[in-house]
Enzyme design. Structure first.
Site, mmCIF file in Angstrom:
data_model
loop_
_atom_site.group_PDB
_atom_site.id
_atom_site.type_symbol
_atom_site.label_atom_id
_atom_site.label_comp_id
_atom_site.label_asym_id
_atom_site.label_seq_id
_atom_site.Cartn_x
_atom_site.Cartn_y
_atom_site.Cartn_z
ATOM 1 N N TYR A 210 0.840 -1.208 0.000
ATOM 2 C CA TYR A 210 0.000 0.000 0.000
ATOM 3 C C TYR A 210 0.877 1.261 0.000
ATOM 4 C CZ TYR A 210 -5.135 0.413 0.197
ATOM 5 O OH TYR A 210 -6.458 0.549 -0.106
ATOM 6 N N GLU A 217 2.247 6.393 -6.947
ATOM 7 C CA GLU A 217 1.192 7.235 -7.532
ATOM 8 C C GLU A 217 1.485 8.725 -7.294
ATOM 9 O OE1 GLU A 217 -2.696 5.851 -6.213
ATOM 10 O OE2 GLU A 217 -2.074 3.779 -6.494
HETATM 11 C C1 LIG Z 1 -11.065 11.273 -9.269
HETATM 12 C C2 LIG Z 1 -9.842 11.285 -8.472
HETATM 13 C C3 LIG Z 1 -9.925 10.461 -7.226
HETATM 14 C C4 LIG Z 1 -8.687 10.606 -6.442
HETATM 15 C C5 LIG Z 1 -8.791 10.040 -5.078
HETATM 16 C C6 LIG Z 1 -7.521 10.250 -4.382
HETATM 17 C C7 LIG Z 1 -7.447 9.697 -3.015
HETATM 18 C C8 LIG Z 1 -6.947 8.296 -2.964
HETATM 19 C C9 LIG Z 1 -6.437 7.849 -1.663
HETATM 20 C C10 LIG Z 1 -6.203 6.353 -1.589
HETATM 21 C C11 LIG Z 1 -5.354 5.841 -2.585
HETATM 22 C C12 LIG Z 1 -5.300 4.324 -2.738
HETATM 23 C C13 LIG Z 1 -4.382 4.069 -3.811
HETATM 24 C C14 LIG Z 1 -4.258 2.634 -4.253
HETATM 25 O O1 LIG Z 1 -4.487 2.608 -5.638
HETATM 26 C C15 LIG Z 1 -2.903 2.157 -3.989
HETATM 27 C C16 LIG Z 1 -2.771 0.699 -4.084
HETATM 28 O O2 LIG Z 1 -3.660 -0.071 -4.321
HETATM 29 S S1 LIG Z 1 -1.229 0.148 -3.794
HETATM 30 C C17 LIG Z 1 -1.321 -1.594 -3.724
HETATM 31 C C18 LIG Z 1 -1.816 -2.131 -2.373
HETATM 32 N N1 LIG Z 1 -3.224 -2.069 -2.347
HETATM 33 C C19 LIG Z 1 -3.991 -2.828 -1.560
HETATM 34 O O3 LIG Z 1 -3.534 -3.632 -0.778
HETATM 35 C C20 LIG Z 1 -5.426 -2.667 -1.750
HETATM 36 C C21 LIG Z 1 -6.180 -3.093 -0.597
HETATM 37 N N2 LIG Z 1 -7.553 -2.814 -0.846
HETATM 38 C C22 LIG Z 1 -8.464 -3.777 -0.861
HETATM 39 O O4 LIG Z 1 -8.169 -4.886 -0.608
HETATM 40 C C23 LIG Z 1 -9.875 -3.480 -1.184
HETATM 41 O O5 LIG Z 1 -9.849 -2.735 -2.326
HETATM 42 C C24 LIG Z 1 -10.708 -2.769 -0.135
HETATM 43 C C25 LIG Z 1 -12.075 -2.614 -0.756
HETATM 44 C C26 LIG Z 1 -10.079 -1.435 0.173
HETATM 45 C C27 LIG Z 1 -10.871 -3.459 1.193
HETATM 46 O O6 LIG Z 1 -11.126 -4.722 1.251
HETATM 47 P P1 LIG Z 1 -11.879 -5.458 2.470
HETATM 48 O O7 LIG Z 1 -11.000 -6.543 2.975
HETATM 49 O O8 LIG Z 1 -12.425 -4.513 3.446
HETATM 50 O O9 LIG Z 1 -13.107 -5.995 1.843
HETATM 51 P P2 LIG Z 1 -13.265 -6.866 0.581
HETATM 52 O O10 LIG Z 1 -13.914 -6.017 -0.424
HETATM 53 O O11 LIG Z 1 -12.014 -7.531 0.183
HETATM 54 O O12 LIG Z 1 -14.237 -8.015 1.081
HETATM 55 C C28 LIG Z 1 -15.493 -7.805 1.754
HETATM 56 C C29 LIG Z 1 -16.364 -9.003 1.499
HETATM 57 O O13 LIG Z 1 -16.779 -8.960 0.152
HETATM 58 C C30 LIG Z 1 -16.334 -10.109 -0.514
HETATM 59 N N3 LIG Z 1 -15.938 -9.706 -1.855
HETATM 60 C C31 LIG Z 1 -15.470 -8.504 -2.207
HETATM 61 N N4 LIG Z 1 -15.180 -8.493 -3.506
HETATM 62 C C32 LIG Z 1 -15.469 -9.720 -3.964
HETATM 63 C C33 LIG Z 1 -15.376 -10.344 -5.218
HETATM 64 N N5 LIG Z 1 -14.904 -9.688 -6.297
HETATM 65 N N6 LIG Z 1 -15.761 -11.620 -5.310
HETATM 66 C C34 LIG Z 1 -16.244 -12.306 -4.252
HETATM 67 N N7 LIG Z 1 -16.356 -11.770 -3.031
HETATM 68 C C35 LIG Z 1 -15.975 -10.499 -2.899
HETATM 69 C C36 LIG Z 1 -15.180 -10.629 0.292
HETATM 70 O O14 LIG Z 1 -14.950 -11.968 0.121
HETATM 71 C C37 LIG Z 1 -15.666 -10.332 1.676
HETATM 72 O O15 LIG Z 1 -16.637 -11.292 2.030
HETATM 73 P P3 LIG Z 1 -16.842 -11.824 3.500
HETATM 74 O O16 LIG Z 1 -17.087 -10.650 4.374
HETATM 75 O O17 LIG Z 1 -18.001 -12.715 3.419
HETATM 76 O O18 LIG Z 1 -15.597 -12.556 3.868
#
Ligand SMILES: CCCCCCCCCCCCC[C@@H](O)CC(=O)SCCNC(=O)CCNC(=O)[C@H](O)C(C)(C)COP(=O)(O)OP(=O)(O)OC[C@H]1O[C@@H](n2cnc3c(N)ncnc32)[C@H](O)[C@@H]1OP(=O)(O)O
EC number: 4.2.1.134
Length: 288
Positions: A210, A217
């Protein structure tokens, strides 16, 4: 008065944690808000997945499938497999490019089509939240996906002179490793065969990736500033018949500043998810 609540600020995650014992009484899923003090109440899971825990997980997974319906489950399985494959293709292309050329110059150009396709496809994640087939918060998914779309289309695609910056490689590598892990985590979860390593990787790699991704970015946007200022791209000057003005240069400065409040929220959200999913921690909220 104390209130027991799950740790996630924005909903989601933690099937393993939830299934570590008998089904808990339904609890409000709320953020740890100002005016409340949060303390960790228990730590149940050691990652070894005992028999009772496995049986609980299977029951919970079956329950989720029933609630979601088979069409949504089939779609999500297809979507996650496609996304895992897409980001794997990207990873292989990047490694091959670097091994053949020995430089990062030209890397973005060579992988841009695949990157644009799969990152744009990720807009569906917001749709998944909106129609309720995944429980992720629309806001959390929206910030995550829109910042990526912004980086791909309005920065790297539109501003050619910055495509060879080292910072582009930083965020490309961080995104790629993250997405391969994340989408394979979802896929294996849907198929009820989640290896512990994938779960661990999903909730551990982000600790480094992250900040690396965000640094990449921000440095890329920073590198774009002189070009944007010089060319006045995407800017609207007065006078014009709508009487509106827009300066992309200042928009970029504001966007960079918005990382300061937004990124820590996403990062701490993930840290809470990690504690919940890998260590089974729940949080006792005490109202002041
Ligand atoms: C117009 C201009 C806009 C400018 C905005 C500027 C501000 C930006 C500030 C922030 C910048 C972020 C930048 C970013 O791009 C940098 C990076 O990514 S660097 C690389 C590292 N990144 C990460 O590690 C990303 C981590 N993020 C995430 O994992 C997820 O995106 C997040 C939604 C943030 C969080 O995840 P979380 O663990 O809370 O939830 P999940 O969504 O993973 O899961 C919840 C439950 O839903 C089920 N789920 C979700 N998606 C799916 C799917 N596709 N298929 C099946 N199931 C899904 C998941 O299993 C969970 O279920 P359960 O609760 O039953 O276990």
């Amino acid at each position: 008065m104390g209130r027991l609540t799950e740790a996630a600020a924005a909903g989601g995650g933690a099937s393993a944690a939830r299934s570590a014992g008998p089904p808990p009484t339904p609890l409000p899923l709320s953020a740890t808000s100002p005016g409340t003090a949060a303390t960790m109440a228990s730590s149940e899971e050691d990652g070894s997945n005992g028999g009772a825990s496995e049986a609980g997980e299977e029951r919970e997974a079956a329950g989720k499938r029933r609630r979601r319906g088979w069409v949504a489950t089939a779609w999500l399985t297809f979507y996650n497999i496609a996304m895992t494959a897409g980001w794997l293709v990207l990873a292989i292309a990047m490694v091959r490019f670097y091994m053949e050329k020995g430089t990062h110059k030209g890397l973005y150009r060579s992988i841009q089509k695949t990157l644009k396709f799969f990152q744009t496809f990720a807009l569906l994640e917001i749709v998944h939240c909106l129609i309720g087939i995944v429980p992720t918060s629309v806001l959390v998914a929206g910030v995550q996906v829109s910042s990526r779309i912004f980086m791909v289309w309005l920065i790297t695609h539109s501003i050619k002179p910055i495509q060879n910056e080292e910072s582009v490689v930083l965020f490309l590598v961080a995104w790629t490793v993250t997405e391969i892990t994340r989408y394979s985590f979802y896929t294996f979860s849907l198929l009820d065969h989640l290896p512990y390593f994938i779960k661990w990787a999903r909730y551990t790699f982000f600790i480094i990736l992250y900040p690396v991704g965000v640094a990449g970015e921000l440095l890329t946007i920073y590198a774009a500033l002189p070009y944007v200022k010089k060319t006045g791209m995407f800017s609207i000057r007065l006078p014009n018949k709508y009487n509106v003005s827009f300066d992309y240069y200042y928009f970029l400065l504001i966007t960079m500043a918005s990382y300061i409040p937004l990124f820590p929220q996403l990062y701490f959200h993930m840290l809470r998810q990690r504690r919940k999913v890998l260590h089974g921690e729940v949080i006792v909220e005490k109202d002041d």
